[in-house]
Design a protein around this motif. Structure first.
Motif, PDB file in Angstrom:
ATOM      1  N   ASP A  55       6.992  26.767  -6.378  1.00 38.42           N
ATOM      2  CA  ASP A  55       6.983  26.589  -4.929  1.00 38.42           C
ATOM      3  C   ASP A  55       5.919  25.582  -4.521  1.00 38.42           C
ATOM      4  OD1 ASP A  55       8.898  28.614  -4.806  1.00 38.42           O
ATOM      5  OD2 ASP A  55       7.354  30.182  -4.644  1.00 38.42           O
ATOM      6  N   ARG A  56       6.119  24.933  -3.379  1.00 34.97           N
ATOM      7  CA  ARG A  56       5.128  24.016  -2.833  1.00 34.97           C
ATOM      8  C   ARG A  56       4.009  24.816  -2.189  1.00 34.97           C
ATOM      9  NH1 ARG A  56       5.012  18.579  -0.753  1.00 34.97           N
ATOM     10  NH2 ARG A  56       2.832  18.263  -0.145  1.00 34.97           N
ATOM     11  N   ASN A  57       2.775  24.499  -2.532  1.00 33.25           N
ATOM     12  CA  ASN A  57       1.624  25.179  -1.961  1.00 33.25           C
ATOM     13  C   ASN A  57       1.440  24.744  -0.511  1.00 33.25           C
ATOM     14  OD1 ASN A  57      -0.603  26.872  -1.914  1.00 33.25           O
ATOM     15  ND2 ASN A  57      -1.633  25.893  -3.647  1.00 33.25           N
ATOM     16  N   ASP A  58       0.628  25.500   0.214  1.00 32.36           N
ATOM     17  CA  ASP A  58       0.396  25.242   1.637  1.00 32.36           C
ATOM     18  C   ASP A  58      -0.666  24.142   1.798  1.00 32.36           C
ATOM     19  OD1 ASP A  58       0.242  25.343   4.363  1.00 32.36           O
ATOM     20  OD2 ASP A  58      -0.576  27.375   4.493  1.00 32.36           O
ATOM     21  N   ILE A  59      -0.294  22.934   1.363  1.00 29.13           N
ATOM     22  CA  ILE A  59      -1.163  21.768   1.470  1.00 29.13           C
ATOM     23  C   ILE A  59      -0.369  20.664   2.146  1.00 29.13           C
ATOM     24  CG2 ILE A  59      -2.609  20.109   0.227  1.00 29.13           C
ATOM     25  CD1 ILE A  59      -2.525  22.049  -2.173  1.00 29.13           C
ATOM     26  N   ALA A  60      -0.891  20.121   3.229  1.00 31.75           N
ATOM     27  CA  ALA A  60      -0.181  19.082   3.974  1.00 31.75           C
ATOM     28  C   ALA A  60      -1.020  17.816   4.044  1.00 31.75           C
ATOM     29  CB  ALA A  60       0.135  19.562   5.391  1.00 31.75           C
ATOM     30  N   VAL A  61      -0.336  16.676   3.967  1.00 32.56           N
ATOM     31  CA  VAL A  61      -1.020  15.388   4.116  1.00 32.56           C
ATOM     32  C   VAL A  61      -1.070  15.056   5.603  1.00 32.56           C
ATOM     33  CG1 VAL A  61      -1.055  12.962   3.474  1.00 32.56           C
ATOM     34  CG2 VAL A  61      -0.116  14.656   1.885  1.00 32.56           C
ATOM     35  N   ALA A  62      -2.279  15.044   6.165  1.00 31.99           N
ATOM     36  CA  ALA A  62      -2.435  14.765   7.590  1.00 31.99           C
ATOM     37  C   ALA A  62      -2.523  13.272   7.873  1.00 31.99           C
ATOM     38  CB  ALA A  62      -3.680  15.464   8.129  1.00 31.99           C
ATOM     39  N   GLY A  63      -2.783  12.476   6.852  1.00 30.03           N
ATOM     40  CA  GLY A  63      -2.869  11.040   7.070  1.00 30.03           C
ATOM     41  C   GLY A  63      -3.367  10.332   5.838  1.00 30.03           C
ATOM     42  N   LEU A  64      -3.193   9.016   5.844  1.00 32.92           N
ATOM     43  CA  LEU A  64      -3.691   8.156   4.779  1.00 32.92           C
ATOM     44  C   LEU A  64      -4.855   7.323   5.295  1.00 32.92           C
ATOM     45  CD1 LEU A  64      -0.424   6.748   3.145  1.00 32.92           C
ATOM     46  CD2 LEU A  64      -2.017   8.387   2.140  1.00 32.92           C
ATOM     47  N   ASN A  65      -5.857   7.134   4.461  1.00 32.39           N
ATOM     48  CA  ASN A  65      -6.951   6.225   4.777  1.00 32.39           C
ATOM     49  C   ASN A  65      -6.614   4.858   4.192  1.00 32.39           C
ATOM     50  OD1 ASN A  65      -8.736   8.264   5.951  1.00 32.39           O
ATOM     51  ND2 ASN A  65      -8.848   9.075   3.877  1.00 32.39           N
ATOM     52  N   HIS A  66      -6.799   3.817   4.984  1.00 30.24           N
ATOM     53  CA  HIS A  66      -6.468   2.460   4.551  1.00 30.24           C
ATOM     54  C   HIS A  66      -7.765   1.711   4.286  1.00 30.24           C
ATOM     55  CE1 HIS A  66      -2.207   2.992   5.388  1.00 30.24           C
ATOM     56  NE2 HIS A  66      -2.586   3.639   6.475  1.00 30.24           N
ATOM     57  N   LYS A  67      -8.010   1.423   3.007  1.00 28.68           N
ATOM     58  CA  LYS A  67      -9.292   0.884   2.573  1.00 28.68           C
ATOM     59  C   LYS A  67      -9.189  -0.615   2.315  1.00 28.68           C
ATOM     60  CE  LYS A  67      -8.747   3.580  -0.761  1.00 28.68           C
ATOM     61  NZ  LYS A  67      -8.884   4.162  -2.109  1.00 28.68           N
ATOM     62  N   VAL A 107       3.553  11.243   0.190  1.00 30.60           N
ATOM     63  CA  VAL A 107       2.991   9.922  -0.017  1.00 30.60           C
ATOM     64  C   VAL A 107       3.745   9.246  -1.166  1.00 30.60           C
ATOM     65  CG1 VAL A 107       0.919   8.627  -0.631  1.00 30.60           C
ATOM     66  CG2 VAL A 107       0.730  10.670   0.792  1.00 30.60           C
ATOM     67  N   HIS A 108       4.110   8.001  -0.937  1.00 28.22           N
ATOM     68  CA  HIS A 108       4.857   7.239  -1.924  1.00 28.22           C
ATOM     69  C   HIS A 108       4.028   6.023  -2.335  1.00 28.22           C
ATOM     70  CE1 HIS A 108       8.394   9.674  -0.934  1.00 28.22           C
ATOM     71  NE2 HIS A 108       7.978   9.564   0.326  1.00 28.22           N
ATOM     72  N   ALA A 109       3.890   5.829  -3.650  1.00 26.43           N
ATOM     73  CA  ALA A 109       3.098   4.729  -4.188  1.00 26.43           C
ATOM     74  C   ALA A 109       4.013   3.729  -4.889  1.00 26.43           C
ATOM     75  CB  ALA A 109       2.046   5.255  -5.165  1.00 26.43           C
ATOM     76  N   LEU A 110       3.480   2.563  -5.159  1.00 25.03           N
ATOM     77  CA  LEU A 110       4.222   1.517  -5.846  1.00 25.03           C
ATOM     78  C   LEU A 110       4.753   2.052  -7.178  1.00 25.03           C
ATOM     79  CD1 LEU A 110       4.740  -1.658  -5.587  1.00 25.03           C
ATOM     80  CD2 LEU A 110       2.833  -1.876  -7.197  1.00 25.03           C
ATOM     81  N   PRO A 111       6.063   1.941  -7.443  1.00 25.70           N
ATOM     82  CA  PRO A 111       6.618   2.499  -8.687  1.00 25.70           C
ATOM     83  C   PRO A 111       5.971   1.953  -9.951  1.00 25.70           C
ATOM     84  CG  PRO A 111       8.380   1.961  -7.146  1.00 25.70           C
ATOM     85  CD  PRO A 111       7.111   1.411  -6.556  1.00 25.70           C
ATOM     86  N   GLY A 128      -6.186  10.035  -4.699  1.00 22.74           N
ATOM     87  CA  GLY A 128      -5.096  10.663  -5.437  1.00 22.74           C
ATOM     88  C   GLY A 128      -4.638  11.962  -4.819  1.00 22.74           C
ATOM     89  N   GLY A 129      -4.961  12.189  -3.539  1.00 24.28           N
ATOM     90  CA  GLY A 129      -4.692  13.474  -2.899  1.00 24.28           C
ATOM     91  C   GLY A 129      -3.222  13.835  -2.817  1.00 24.28           C
ATOM     92  N   ASP A 130      -2.360  12.850  -2.711  1.00 24.63           N
ATOM     93  CA  ASP A 130      -0.928  13.106  -2.764  1.00 24.63           C
ATOM     94  C   ASP A 130      -0.247  11.810  -3.211  1.00 24.63           C
ATOM     95  OD1 ASP A 130       1.163  15.239  -2.114  1.00 24.63           O
ATOM     96  OD2 ASP A 130       2.004  13.474  -1.119  1.00 24.63           O
ATOM     97  N   HIS A 131       0.865  11.960  -3.915  1.00 18.87           N
ATOM     98  CA  HIS A 131       1.629  10.800  -4.395  1.00 18.87           C
ATOM     99  C   HIS A 131       2.863  11.304  -5.117  1.00 18.87           C
ATOM    100  CE1 HIS A 131      -0.059  11.848  -8.312  1.00 18.87           C
ATOM    101  NE2 HIS A 131      -1.277  11.773  -7.787  1.00 18.87           N
ATOM    102  N   GLU A 181       0.820  -1.205   0.000  1.00 15.55           N
ATOM    103  CA  GLU A 181       0.000   0.000   0.000  1.00 15.55           C
ATOM    104  C   GLU A 181       0.859   1.262   0.000  1.00 15.55           C
ATOM    105  OE1 GLU A 181      -3.610   0.164   2.416  1.00 15.55           O
ATOM    106  OE2 GLU A 181      -3.055  -1.790   3.225  1.00 15.55           O
ATOM    107  N   PRO A 182       0.267   2.400  -0.415  1.00 14.14           N
ATOM    108  CA  PRO A 182       1.001   3.667  -0.327  1.00 14.14           C
ATOM    109  C   PRO A 182       1.440   3.945   1.105  1.00 14.14           C
ATOM    110  CG  PRO A 182      -0.982   3.920  -1.646  1.00 14.14           C
ATOM    111  CD  PRO A 182      -1.060   2.559  -1.013  1.00 14.14           C
ATOM    112  N   SER A 183       2.538   4.663   1.243  1.00 10.08           N
ATOM    113  CA  SER A 183       3.073   4.983   2.565  1.00 10.08           C
ATOM    114  C   SER A 183       3.310   6.484   2.676  1.00 10.08           C
ATOM    115  CB  SER A 183       4.385   4.226   2.813  1.00 10.08           C
ATOM    116  OG  SER A 183       5.360   4.588   1.850  1.00 10.08           O
ATOM    117  N   LEU A 184       3.233   6.982   3.891  1.00 13.10           N
ATOM    118  CA  LEU A 184       3.441   8.397   4.180  1.00 13.10           C
ATOM    119  C   LEU A 184       4.688   8.548   5.036  1.00 13.10           C
ATOM    120  CD1 LEU A 184       2.562  11.397   4.321  1.00 13.10           C
ATOM    121  CD2 LEU A 184       1.054  10.772   6.235  1.00 13.10           C
ATOM    122  N   HIS A 185       5.676   9.175   4.490  1.00 17.81           N
ATOM    123  CA  HIS A 185       6.858   9.497   5.285  1.00 17.81           C
ATOM    124  C   HIS A 185       7.558  10.700   4.664  1.00 17.81           C
ATOM    125  CE1 HIS A 185       9.376   7.296   2.289  1.00 17.81           C
ATOM    126  NE2 HIS A 185       8.404   6.404   2.330  1.00 17.81           N
TER     127      HIS A 185
END
Length: 583
Positions: A247-259, A72-76, A203-206, A64-68
């Protein structure tokens, strides 16, 4: 197993024999595509789906995608597949040539895309959202916004999302609390600073694309500090992950939902404006956000329905192949001897016929709607009919595509619920679709509260059904089915009319039952309509199989309509009146 994706014979029958793709092409894009090039596109889609999407179907479910590191990092392999998809121009398939597209009719583009959905619905979700995002921008954004944000999505370099739901406001968009404060203007239009939280963002972040274009519903804060009330206060903003200056916009990933399914599709909780506010540009006029977003939502509903149909069809194909190979027991009357394939058992044939009706029926329903999208460009009646059938297609395909996958597990027996076979993952992936883009209950309220309000669209549908009834009445093997279909639709229409003007609670209590009856009525109509093309070939397995499936649907499935309509006809208040403490 690429042979369990959508059979080319099935697509050819639906597209050329039934839906008349040649006529759609002649009216929509005669200079861009012909039969030979359309067939080449379908062949290419099938190969790419098998070679690049299907190959990582199980890996994307397992890893699954991971957040670190705040990202967010997805399968290549997902990124590699989507780059191949973009290199072939498939992101742009249904867009106008002048916008960098291929200019294909939507019917052909959807038939192509169905192969990718069948192969790997989680990976295919990225282009589904991206193309819907870009199409909304083409419809409502200014030219500078189109150049900056839509064209890179059409090219497949940037991906897109829709940001509606919030932790406290799921489907009830009137409760959206994300705020937008005016921040001047520039070459892209009126600029705002957004702050708020968005939940369930697919697809919110990747790390799969150069940029992500978010379409965000928010409420504008006036100069006096007031905000618009309810859904009429919603405006739409285009908010990129990476700003035009880099520049990076002021958008942060607060968490991933695991479905439970679609695990390869990243799904995020996004915080907009943790610092100075996320920069976004308003699309169109303030207060028009929800009507604008409905364009993307309705396209996504058809996309979800197509994915559900493709998964259900693939599940049926898996079950059919397994039943032909798996030996166990002997059918009644077979006598002694070695075990025989389980397809000989009547119960297994019963399940396979049901799954065939659901999988093939859902695919036909959604492609019929795709044709209506093309027709709606120049025909108001087609637009009205598409509006009526959108909640039907979304619901029936998502519920019965799932049912086909449930049956596929059952046909596999104990092997079906192990991860060694694909059918358990198909079921898990498809279980999300009755919720995606509006639950069954929401679609029912849309049907009863809006789409059936004036009766005009229902009249258009009844006219088309009447043509099928008239044609089938002249065929001896279909005449009784034609009479049944006509009788069922008289009853469905009367029940729908009986809900007009009733207490809103009673209407809401019966809306889902009417939706289910309506959906089966539409599915039965389209089965009979396709059966008309098969009456001259009853002994040929493919077309003869359609006749058997049509008979099965009318004998075993259409009678369910009676059970759904009885409480509607009685205007039952049972589910509205039962006290919550008694549940």
């Amino acid at each position: 197993m690429s042979d369990v994706l959508i059979a080319r014979e099935e697509l050819d029958f639906l597209l050329w024999d039934w839906l008349g793709l040649d006529r759609v092409i002649a009216r929509h894009s005669p200079d861009m595509v012909d039969r030979e090039s359309a067939d080449a596109i379908l062949d290419l889609s099938a190969r790419l789906a098998a070679d690049s999407f299907l190959t990582h179907y199980k890996d994307a479910d397992r890893i699954e995608p991971s957040l670190h590191g705040g990202a967010v990092h997805a399968l290549p392999e997902i990124g590699a597949a989507l780059r191949a998809y973009a290199e072939l121009g498939l992101f742009s398939a249904s867009f106008p040539v002048e916008r960098g597209g291929m200019g294909l009719p939507g019917l052909l583009a959807n038939a192509s895309f169905a192969q990718f959905l069948a192969a790997n619905v989680a990976t295919a979700a990225y282009p589904m959202l991206t193309t819907a995002n870009a199409r909304l921008l083409l419809a409502f954004a200014n030219e500078a916004q189109i150049e900056q944000f839509a064209l890179p999505q059409i090219a497949g370099r940037w991906f897109g999302t829709m940001c509606l739901s919030e932790p406290q406001a799921g489907s009830n968009l009137a409760d959206v609390s994300t705020r937008a404060v005016a921040d001047g203007a520039d070459a892209l239009g009126d600029r705002y600073r957004l702050s708020g939280n968005k939940m369930w963002i697919s697809g919110g972040d990747h790390d799969l694309a150069e940029n992500i274009v978010h379409l965000v519903l928010a409420k504008v804060v006036g100069a006096d500090g007031t905000i618009g009330a309810g859904t009429r206060g919603l405006s739409l903003f285009v908010v990129p992950k990476i700003l035009p200056a880099g520049d990076r916009n002021d958008i942060a990933v607060a968490g991933l939902n695991h479905k439970m399914g679609y695990r390869g599709t990243t799904n995020c909780l996004l915080n907009f404006g943790e610092r100075d506010g996320a920069i976004g540009w308003i699309v169109g006029a303030p207060g028009q956000g929800l009507p604008q977003m409905f364009k993307m939502m309705n396209e996504a509903r058809i996309g979800v329905a197509l994915g559900a149909a493709a998964l259900g069809y693939r599940g049926y194909r898996h079950a059919l192949a397994y039943a032909r190979d798996r030996t166990q027991g002997r059918p009644p009357g077979a006598g002694a001897g070695p075990s025989q394939p389980i397809i000989g058992h009547p119960d297994v044939r019963d399940m396979l016929l049901a799954a065939k009706c659901y999988g093939e029926g859902a695919l036909a329903l959604v492609l019929y709607c795709a044709k209506l999208v093309d027709e709606a460009e120049h025909d108001p009646d087609a637009e009205a009919l598409l509006g009526l059938l959108t909640p039907i297609a979304k619901t029936w395909a998502s519920e019965y595509g799932l049912a086909a996958d449930d049956i596929a597990i059952q046909v596999h027996g104990g092997y079906g619920y192990t991860r060694d076979f694909d059918v358990e993952q198909l079921w898990r992936d498809n279980r999300l679709n009755p919720i995606h883009e509006g639950t069954t209950g929401i679609q029912a309220l849309d049907l009863v509260g809006r789409k059936l309000r004036d009766g005009a669209a229902l009249g258009l549908l009844r006219d088309r059904i009447a043509l099928t009834v008239a044609g089938a009445a002249g065929q001896p093997q279909l005449a009784s089915l034609a009479a049944d279909l006509d009788a069922w639709w008289q009853r469905i229409a009367a029940a729908a009319g009986g809900l007009k003007g009733v207490d809103p609670a009673v209407m809401a209590a019966n809306a889902t039952a009417l939706l289910r009856a309506f959906g089966h009525g539409v599915a039965g109509w389209l089965w009979l309509d396709r059966a008309l093309l098969c009456v001259d070939a009853p002994d040929e397995p493919f077309r003869g199989g359609k006749l058997w499936a049509c008979r099965y649907f009318f004998e075993r499935e259409m009678p369910r309509i009676d059970a759904w309509l009885r409480p509607v006809e009685a205007r039952s208040d049972l589910v509205a009146a039962v006290p919550a403490d008694f549940l």
